[in-house]
Design a protein around this motif. Structure first.
Motif, PDB file in Angstrom:
ATOM      1  N   ASP A  55       0.847  -1.186   0.000  1.00 19.67           N
ATOM      2  CA  ASP A  55       0.000   0.000   0.000  1.00 19.67           C
ATOM      3  C   ASP A  55       0.886   1.240   0.000  1.00 19.67           C
ATOM      4  N   LYS A  56       0.263   2.369  -0.191  1.00 20.11           N
ATOM      5  CA  LYS A  56       1.002   3.635  -0.150  1.00 20.11           C
ATOM      6  C   LYS A  56       0.134   4.696   0.512  1.00 20.11           C
ATOM      7  N   ILE A  57       0.792   5.680   1.044  1.00 18.76           N
ATOM      8  CA  ILE A  57       0.094   6.804   1.672  1.00 18.76           C
ATOM      9  C   ILE A  57      -0.108   7.892   0.626  1.00 18.76           C
ATOM     10  N   VAL A  58      -1.356   8.249   0.415  1.00 18.92           N
ATOM     11  CA  VAL A  58      -1.710   9.250  -0.589  1.00 18.92           C
ATOM     12  C   VAL A  58      -2.319  10.455   0.121  1.00 18.92           C
ATOM     13  N   LYS A  59      -1.968  11.616  -0.371  1.00 18.88           N
ATOM     14  CA  LYS A  59      -2.504  12.854   0.211  1.00 18.88           C
ATOM     15  C   LYS A  59      -3.251  13.618  -0.873  1.00 18.88           C
ATOM     16  N   ILE A  60      -4.560  13.776  -0.692  1.00 16.20           N
ATOM     17  CA  ILE A  60      -5.400  14.504  -1.643  1.00 16.20           C
ATOM     18  C   ILE A  60      -6.199  15.552  -0.880  1.00 16.20           C
ATOM     19  N   ASP A  61      -6.068  16.804  -1.306  1.00 19.05           N
ATOM     20  CA  ASP A  61      -6.796  17.921  -0.664  1.00 19.05           C
ATOM     21  C   ASP A  61      -6.559  17.954   0.844  1.00 19.05           C
ATOM     22  N   GLY A  62      -5.293  17.700   1.207  1.00 18.29           N
ATOM     23  CA  GLY A  62      -4.931  17.753   2.615  1.00 18.29           C
ATOM     24  C   GLY A  62      -5.290  16.525   3.417  1.00 18.29           C
ATOM     25  N   GLU A  63      -5.950  15.556   2.790  1.00 15.79           N
ATOM     26  CA  GLU A  63      -6.346  14.338   3.502  1.00 15.79           C
ATOM     27  C   GLU A  63      -5.379  13.203   3.150  1.00 15.79           C
ATOM     28  N   GLU A  64      -4.832  12.566   4.161  1.00 15.44           N
ATOM     29  CA  GLU A  64      -3.939  11.435   3.963  1.00 15.44           C
ATOM     30  C   GLU A  64      -4.697  10.137   4.191  1.00 15.44           C
ATOM     31  N   PHE A  65      -4.471   9.181   3.327  1.00 13.87           N
ATOM     32  CA  PHE A  65      -5.121   7.879   3.469  1.00 13.87           C
ATOM     33  C   PHE A  65      -4.260   6.813   2.801  1.00 13.87           C
ATOM     34  N   SER A  66      -4.508   5.573   3.196  1.00  9.08           N
ATOM     35  CA  SER A  66      -3.784   4.438   2.624  1.00  9.08           C
ATOM     36  C   SER A  66      -4.537   3.928   1.401  1.00  9.08           C
ATOM     37  N   ASP A  67      -3.781   3.690   0.324  1.00 12.26           N
ATOM     38  CA  ASP A  67      -4.381   3.249  -0.938  1.00 12.26           C
ATOM     39  C   ASP A  67      -3.502   2.141  -1.522  1.00 12.26           C
ATOM     40  N   PRO A  68      -4.094   1.187  -2.233  1.00 19.08           N
ATOM     41  CA  PRO A  68      -3.267   0.133  -2.845  1.00 19.08           C
ATOM     42  C   PRO A  68      -2.212   0.730  -3.774  1.00 19.08           C
ATOM     43  N   ASN A  69      -0.991   0.244  -3.646  1.00 21.93           N
ATOM     44  CA  ASN A  69       0.093   0.708  -4.514  1.00 21.93           C
ATOM     45  C   ASN A  69      -0.028  -0.017  -5.852  1.00 21.93           C
ATOM     46  N   ILE A  70      -0.799   0.551  -6.762  1.00 17.28           N
ATOM     47  CA  ILE A  70      -1.137  -0.112  -8.014  1.00 17.28           C
ATOM     48  C   ILE A  70       0.119  -0.388  -8.845  1.00 17.28           C
ATOM     49  N   GLU A  71       1.050   0.563  -8.886  1.00 20.05           N
ATOM     50  CA  GLU A  71       2.228   0.407  -9.722  1.00 20.05           C
ATOM     51  C   GLU A  71       3.083  -0.772  -9.272  1.00 20.05           C
ATOM     52  N   VAL A  72       3.322  -0.858  -7.956  1.00 16.85           N
ATOM     53  CA  VAL A  72       4.145  -1.952  -7.426  1.00 16.85           C
ATOM     54  C   VAL A  72       3.445  -3.298  -7.620  1.00 16.85           C
ATOM     55  N   ARG A  73       2.148  -3.327  -7.377  1.00 16.28           N
ATOM     56  CA  ARG A  73       1.405  -4.582  -7.540  1.00 16.28           C
ATOM     57  C   ARG A  73       1.370  -5.002  -9.007  1.00 16.28           C
ATOM     58  N   TYR A  74       1.233  -4.041  -9.893  1.00 12.73           N
ATOM     59  CA  TYR A  74       1.229  -4.342 -11.327  1.00 12.73           C
ATOM     60  C   TYR A  74       2.561  -4.980 -11.730  1.00 12.73           C
ATOM     61  N   ALA A  75       3.675  -4.389 -11.268  1.00 16.65           N
ATOM     62  CA  ALA A  75       4.998  -4.949 -11.576  1.00 16.65           C
ATOM     63  C   ALA A  75       5.162  -6.340 -10.977  1.00 16.65           C
ATOM     64  N   ALA A  76       4.623  -6.554  -9.780  1.00 19.78           N
ATOM     65  CA  ALA A  76       4.714  -7.872  -9.150  1.00 19.78           C
ATOM     66  C   ALA A  76       3.955  -8.927  -9.954  1.00 19.78           C
ATOM     67  N   LEU A  77       2.781  -8.564 -10.478  1.00 17.97           N
ATOM     68  CA  LEU A  77       2.012  -9.499 -11.304  1.00 17.97           C
ATOM     69  C   LEU A  77       2.759  -9.830 -12.591  1.00 17.97           C
ATOM     70  N   LEU A  78       3.442  -8.857 -13.182  1.00 15.96           N
ATOM     71  CA  LEU A  78       4.249  -9.117 -14.370  1.00 15.96           C
ATOM     72  C   LEU A  78       5.410 -10.056 -14.050  1.00 15.96           C
ATOM     73  N   THR A  79       6.026  -9.867 -12.888  1.00 17.80           N
ATOM     74  CA  THR A  79       7.118 -10.755 -12.474  1.00 17.80           C
ATOM     75  C   THR A  79       6.628 -12.184 -12.284  1.00 17.80           C
ATOM     76  N   LEU A  80       5.486 -12.332 -11.626  1.00 15.85           N
ATOM     77  CA  LEU A  80       4.935 -13.673 -11.418  1.00 15.85           C
ATOM     78  C   LEU A  80       4.585 -14.340 -12.745  1.00 15.85           C
ATOM     79  N   ASP A  81       4.053 -13.572 -13.674  1.00 13.05           N
ATOM     80  CA  ASP A  81       3.715 -14.139 -14.981  1.00 13.05           C
ATOM     81  C   ASP A  81       4.974 -14.586 -15.717  1.00 13.05           C
ATOM     82  N   SER A 139      -0.687 -23.761  -9.087  1.00 15.17           N
ATOM     83  CA  SER A 139      -0.357 -22.819  -8.010  1.00 15.17           C
ATOM     84  C   SER A 139      -0.477 -21.373  -8.493  1.00 15.17           C
ATOM     85  N   TYR A 140      -0.083 -21.125  -9.738  1.00 21.18           N
ATOM     86  CA  TYR A 140      -0.210 -19.772 -10.297  1.00 21.18           C
ATOM     87  C   TYR A 140      -1.683 -19.395 -10.441  1.00 21.18           C
ATOM     88  N   HIS A 141      -2.481 -20.339 -10.888  1.00 25.48           N
ATOM     89  CA  HIS A 141      -3.918 -20.097 -11.025  1.00 25.48           C
ATOM     90  C   HIS A 141      -4.550 -19.792  -9.665  1.00 25.48           C
TER      91      HIS A 141
END
Length: 390
Positions: free
Chosen positions: A153-179, A193-195
């Motif tokens: 996950d990553k900490i995102v700040k929008i309009d002064g509000e901080e919240f935790s959000d899925p780190n899409i970029e890192v997860r996307y790269a991880a899925l490419l590595t697994l593939d 196992s991959y399925h």
């Protein structure tokens, strides 16, 4: 000078016993165990047992002949040096003496090379195993890091509000590595196992909305990592049916250019979703919640629609249905928007499907409610006839 008391014949017999009789005795005592161990240590598991035993015995006999010839040459040399007076040697004898030395050198080199064959093979096998161990360690490390990245996950700040959000970029790269690891044929990541890994990832993430996803109006685009996971699991060759029953897509999500094949989406929820340019093949839709959903320019091939969720769709816009099937659906109030009377010819149905009173049933539909086995048999027969054009 006295003659040498030990005859070379005796030493040749000893060599024959050491190189031929003794190995044969060991092989005859425990042939399968010995040959199995030798094949494993020398990296010759691909050779049939009989072929390997033949090569091994040939090597033993060759070593015995070379050793016997070397012993005989050494005794002849000793006779020439010790038992013959140097003053009595003729020119021919001196030439023969030089040939003795050359022959002994050649026999020694050949015997050494022959004896080194199994040692070399064993060292190659050992080096190969060491390389495989190191490679497996690197693969395990890459796999471990990719698995960790799937939960980043990553900490995102929008309009002064901080919240935790899925780190899409890192997860996307991880899925490419697994593939990549899967397509390389690594034993640590088999097809099953991959399925199962992708299936578990989808169950954990499809319903989670990312506040950083692309938004158009009041709709958000399906997360790119989820889209990639769905594409990867669909592309696994000869995979089992992917059971994602009960999976929940976020409301008002946009699904674009997605291809799904071999899925069971029973009791799934796609409320108010917008799907465009998607391809669904061999997908079972049963008792799904499709209320107010829109399918635009989508293709449905060999899909099963079971239950009245078919009626909850807001519109099928420019969609194509090929070899699809209907079951347990009451269409007496009218067809969904975008489904014409002619399009029903692209479906198969039994007596559990009710049409509007003024709409004739297609000729290939059954008038009786069939059990599952009979239904599948007649449906597949109709598909085969449609494919052959009869």
């Amino acid at each position: 000078m006295p003659d040498i008391p030990v005859s070379p014949i005796y030493l040749c017999l000893v060599a024959a016993f050491a190189f031929v009789v003794l190995p044969l005795g060991i092989l005859l005592e425990r042939p399968r165990e010995i040959t199995r161990r030798l094949r494993r240590d020398l990296g010759a598991e691909a050779l049939p047992e009989a072929v390997f035993a033949g090569f091994f015995l040939l090597w033993v006999v060759l070593c015995a002949f070379l050793f016997g010839g070397l012993i005989t040459s050494l005794f002849d040399l000793v006779n020439e040096l010790v038992l013959t007076d140097s003053a009595d040697r003729s020119e021919t004898a001196k030439v023969n003496f030089r040939f003795f030395l050359a022959g002994i050198a050649a026999l020694t080199a050949t015997l050494g090379a022959t004896l080194a064959i199994p040692v070399t093979l064993f060292r190659l096998r050992h080096s190969q195993q060491a390389n495989e161990t190191a490679q497996n360690g690197l693969i395990a490390d890459r796999l471990h890091k990719a698995m960790e990245a799937l939960a980043k996950d990553k900490i995102v700040k929008i309009d002064g509000e901080e919240f935790s959000d899925p780190n899409i970029e890192v997860r996307y790269a991880a899925l490419l590595t697994l593939d990549t690891l899967y397509k390389e044929g690594n034993p640590q990541l088999t097809k099953n196992s991959y399925h199962d890994l992708l299936r578990a990832y989808l169950y954990s993430n499809v319903h989670v909305v990312s506040r950083t996803s692309v938004q158009t109006g009041n709709r958000r685009l399906l997360r790119t990592d989820v889209h990639l996971a769905l594409s990867h699991i669909s592309s696994i060759p000869e995979k089992p049916i992917t059971d994602l029953r009960g999976i929940t897509f976020p409301d008002r999500v946009m699904i674009l250019d997605l291809s799904l094949g071999g899925f069971r989406l029973n009791v799934s929820r796609m409320k108010s979703c917008f799907s465009q340019s998607c391809h669904f093949e061999r997908v079972n839709f049963r008792a799904c919640n499709w209320k107010d959903s829109i399918f635009s320019n989508c293709t449905f091939k060999h899909c099963l629609f079971r239950g009245n969720q078919f009626l909850g769709v807001k519109e099928f816009k420019n969609c194509v249905f090929e070899g699809c099937a209907l079951r347990d659906i009451d269409l007496s109030a009218g067809l969904p928007i975008g489904v014409s009377n002619e399009m029903l010819l692209g479906f198969y149905a039994d007596g559990s499907v009710t049409l509007p009173p003024d709409l004739p049933r297609p000729d290939h539909w059954s008038d009786e409610a069939l059990d599952t086995k009979e239904y599948n048999k007649k449906r597949d027969g109709w598909r085969a006839q449609s494919a052959s054009g009869t």
